[in-house]
Design an enzyme around this catalytic site. Structure first.
Site, short mmCIF file in Angstrom:
data_model
loop_
_atom_site.label_atom_id
_atom_site.label_comp_id
_atom_site.label_asym_id
_atom_site.label_seq_id
_atom_site.Cartn_x
_atom_site.Cartn_y
_atom_site.Cartn_z
N GLN A 265 4.62 0.43 2.15
CA GLN A 265 3.98 -0.48 3.08
C GLN A 265 3.84 -1.85 2.39
OE1 GLN A 265 1.96 0.85 6.42
NE2 GLN A 265 4.08 1.51 6.15
N TRP B 85 4.01 1.60 10.36
CA TRP B 85 3.10 2.21 9.40
C TRP B 85 3.75 3.42 8.72
CZ3 TRP B 85 -2.57 1.92 11.75
CH2 TRP B 85 -2.88 0.57 11.97
N SER B 86 2.92 4.17 8.01
CA SER B 86 3.45 5.16 7.08
C SER B 86 4.21 6.31 7.73
CB SER B 86 2.33 5.72 6.22
OG SER B 86 1.97 4.72 5.31
N GLU C 32 -5.64 10.77 7.07
CA GLU C 32 -4.45 9.93 6.96
C GLU C 32 -3.45 10.65 6.05
OE1 GLU C 32 -6.30 6.20 5.47
OE2 GLU C 32 -5.71 5.36 7.39
N ASN D 265 0.84 -1.20 0.00
CA ASN D 265 0.00 0.00 0.00
C ASN D 265 0.87 1.25 0.00
OD1 ASN D 265 -0.17 -1.29 2.82
ND2 ASN D 265 -1.08 0.65 3.35
N ASP D 266 0.67 2.17 0.90
CA ASP D 266 1.21 3.53 0.77
C ASP D 266 2.69 3.62 0.38
OD1 ASP D 266 -1.06 3.33 2.29
OD2 ASP D 266 -0.30 4.45 3.98
N ASP E 150 -9.80 8.74 5.37
CA ASP E 150 -9.95 7.32 5.68
C ASP E 150 -11.37 6.84 5.37
OD1 ASP E 150 -9.21 4.87 6.63
OD2 ASP E 150 -9.43 5.36 8.74
N TRP F 177 -3.75 -6.98 3.41
CA TRP F 177 -3.06 -6.08 4.34
C TRP F 177 -2.71 -6.82 5.64
CZ3 TRP F 177 -3.57 -4.05 9.23
CH2 TRP F 177 -2.76 -2.93 9.52
N1 DQQ Z 1 -1.93 2.98 5.69
C1 DQQ Z 1 -0.98 2.86 6.75
C2 DQQ Z 1 -1.34 3.92 7.72
C3 DQQ Z 1 -2.06 4.91 6.88
C4 DQQ Z 1 -2.85 4.04 5.95
C5 DQQ Z 1 -1.02 1.48 7.31
C6 DQQ Z 1 -3.29 4.77 4.69
O1 DQQ Z 1 -0.21 4.48 8.35
O2 DQQ Z 1 -2.87 5.77 7.64
O3 DQQ Z 1 -0.64 0.53 6.35
O4 DQQ Z 1 -3.51 3.89 3.63
#
Ligand code: DQQ
Length: 574
Positions: free
Chosen positions: A78, A121-122, A242, A61-62, A275, A86
């Site tokens: 991520q 996380w991000s 986010e 992801n991010d 979000d 996930w």
């Molecule tokens: N993904 C991360 C978070 C963020 C979210 C977790 C946004 O830190 O807020 O994988 O896709």
């Protein structure tokens, strides 16, 4: 003790959830406990990309902490080490000399200390004045609280910066009773910037009740951070913010600027990822440094009335300043539109969009995005035609293009604007308008544009097109990406996307560029004034069965001023 019927119902519901192996941490973070297996991916892979970044398997992801260091681009992201859904999130790491071809490295940040033992996380990187990069990221601690941690490269002479050392002092920012921070809504630190008072600043995404917050922290030494009394900015009603991003853009200049630049030669941009809706909005405004407040320009809002980087699938994006080429570059995550089962079967989920340069439009009212020019080195076998009439109700095949892997630019000359359909004043939502008036619905000027990833006989296609309306005192251009016929498979999300494109048809040509990559159609209207990214999963329009067409399903003729289409070579995407 007697258990009430509502408690039984709750227990029953929890048991069902757990027995299906889905445990919901919060809105975006479903943990699929039974699906965390990293198997080899099947050989048949019609939807894997050829030049959009993705690792060989599993969930991504991010984009995290993109930067340039000693001439090498770094992308962290991520990543689930254990499966195509996930979970088990670490910071995977790749580097590149050209933003096109990538070399994978071992994960840079993974759970290893109490302040991140439940997840990494991000976050973002900041290049300190001595040239040293540091990473701020959100760790999930043993109480499942979201806290902010700092990591530094172990060996600065390793150009790949493969190893990162976390501070034993972590976390440097944490929720506490005294600071009223919601411990499950406190994440995604930005790149830090330094004010004229030499103090560093950073913002963290958060919410209080339904109010989205960009919580501001300050520090003199990058180690001790103090929460400011007020957030940098907040807005009611749209929930958790986010991945905030806050940066300056130069006024009247194509040059990108470093994150700490302030003054009257720049405007500031605040982007938030909502979000609740999984859409991103940005505002353009002024950074009042004395009050440490960001004030969006009038009418610039973080809601559907506001602006988005992308009106399709694009989320959790992040920019960085490329100090070598002096440009600001945007990375965004493109999620799947397929079912979790399909993701598991293909062994992967998620890709990164092509990095885009980001500039302030001359109007000062919106940003302009364009794929980095480096991607053009993948272009081969150019097909070109110009000044070609596209009669109402016609379809024109673009020959000799690898239609699954292409870069297409088309521009139109429009005459007879006065014949455009009148825009009903209630048609204010472009996405709804695009789904009501899809590619098969005729009007006078439009739909016209491209049919991509199309099968012979047009059983499958994705239509990216324009429609022109006569509005009050001006012509209104609608750009749509219609996925409703993209696949014979039924269980994909085929939502049609749309946006009103701010082009002056009397003085500007109407142009569209689409980057097509097997299951991705990333489109740029009006030379980057509006972008729409779609995920599609054709069953017939794959391999040699895929074609590219220009089409005009309106009743009026339009002229193709210019069409350039290139097949794209495969990049080393990881
Ligand atoms: N993904 C991360 C978070 C963020 C979210 C977790 C946004 O830190 O807020 O994988 O896709």
């Amino acid at each position: 003790m007697a258990i009430s019927s509502s408690s039984w119902a709750l227990l029953f519901f929890l048991a069902i959830l757990l027995s299906h192996g889905v445990f919901k941490l919060e809105a975006s973070h479903n943990v699929y406990t039974n699906l965390q297996v990293s198997e080899s991916v099947p050989a048949e892979q019609p939807y894997r990309t050829s030049y959009h970044f993705q690792p060989p398997k599993n969930w991504i992801n991010d984009p995290n902490g993109p930067m340039i260091y000693k001439g090498l681009y770094h992308l962290f992201y991520q990543y689930n080490l254990k499966g195509a859904v996930w979970g088990n999130i670490v910071w995977a790491h790749s580097t590149s000399t050209d933003l096109v071809n990538w070399t994978p490295h071992d994960p840079a940040i993974y759970p290893s200390q109490p302040s991140d033992i439940n997840g990494c996380w991000s976050g973002s990187t900041t290049i300190l004045p001595n040239g040293k990069p540091v990473i701020f990221y959100t760790g999930i601690d043993p109480q499942n609280r979201q806290v902010q941690n700092l990591a530094m490269p172990k060996n600065l002479s390793d150009p790949f910066l493969r190893e990162w050392v976390k501070l034993t002092k972590n976390p440097l920012m944490a929720p506490a009773q005294t600071n009223r921070i919601n411990s499950s809504s406190f994440r995604d630190p930005t790149t830090a910037w330094r004010g004229p008072d030499n103090r560093w600043r950073i913002i963290i995404g958060s919410k209080r009740d339904r109010r989205g917050l960009a919580i501001l922290y300050r520090s003199r030494d990058f180690l001790n951070w103090v929460k400011a009394q007020h957030p940098l900015h907040s807005a009611k009603g749209n929930g958790m913010w986010e991945c905030p991003d806050f940066f300056p853009v130069a006024v009247d200049s194509p040059i990108g600027v470093d994150t700490s630049v302030i003054g009257n030669k720049v405007k500031h941009v605040l982007k938030v990822s909502l979000d609740d809706t999984k859409h991103e909005y940005y505002t353009i405004g002024t950074y009042a440094i004395k009050k440490d407040k960001y004030i969006p320009d009038e009418g610039s809002v973080e809601s559907d009335a506001g602006l988005r980087y992308d009106y399709g699938k694009f989320y959790a994006s992040k920019t960085f300043f490329d100090s070598v080429k002096r440009r600001r570059i945007l990375w965004g995550w493109i999620n799947e539109s397929s079912s979790v089962n399909d993701d598991i079967n293909k062994g992967w989920a998620g890709v990164q969009a092509i990095p885009r340069t980001l500039l302030l439009d001359k109007s000062g009212k919106q940003l302009i995005q364009w794929p980095v020019p480096e991607i053009e080195k993948l272009r081969i076998n150019q097909v070109n035609f110009s000044n070609k009439l596209l009669k109402g109700g016609s379809v024109l095949k673009v020959p000799k293009v690898t239609a699954t892997q292409a870069d297409v630019e088309i521009s139109f000359k429009i005459s007879g604007l006065e014949k455009a359909e009148v825009l009903d004043p209630t048609w204010t939502n472009p996405q709804i308008l695009c789904s009501q008036k899809g590619a098969s619905v005729k009007s006078s000027l439009g739909p016209f544009g491209l049919l991509v990833l199309a099968s012979n006989g047009l059983k499958e296609y994705t239509a990216v097109f324009f429609r022109i309306f006569k509005g009050h005192n001006k012509y209104v251009v609608l750009l749509c990406s219609d996925q409703s016929r993209s696949s014979l498979k039924q269980d994909n999300d085929k939502t049609t996307y749309g946006v009103f494109l701010n082009v002056d048809l009397v003085h500007e040509t109407l142009s569209l560029r689409s980057l097509i990559d097997h299951s991705i159609v990333e489109s740029f209207g009006g030379k980057g004034k509006a972008c729409i990214t779609a995920r599609v999963y054709p069953t017939l329009a794959i391999g040699d069965g895929a074609y590219l067409f220009a089409f005009n399903n309106g009743t009026q003729d339009v002229e193709i001023a210019n069409l350039n289409a290139w097949s794209m070579k495969k990049a080393k995407i990881n």
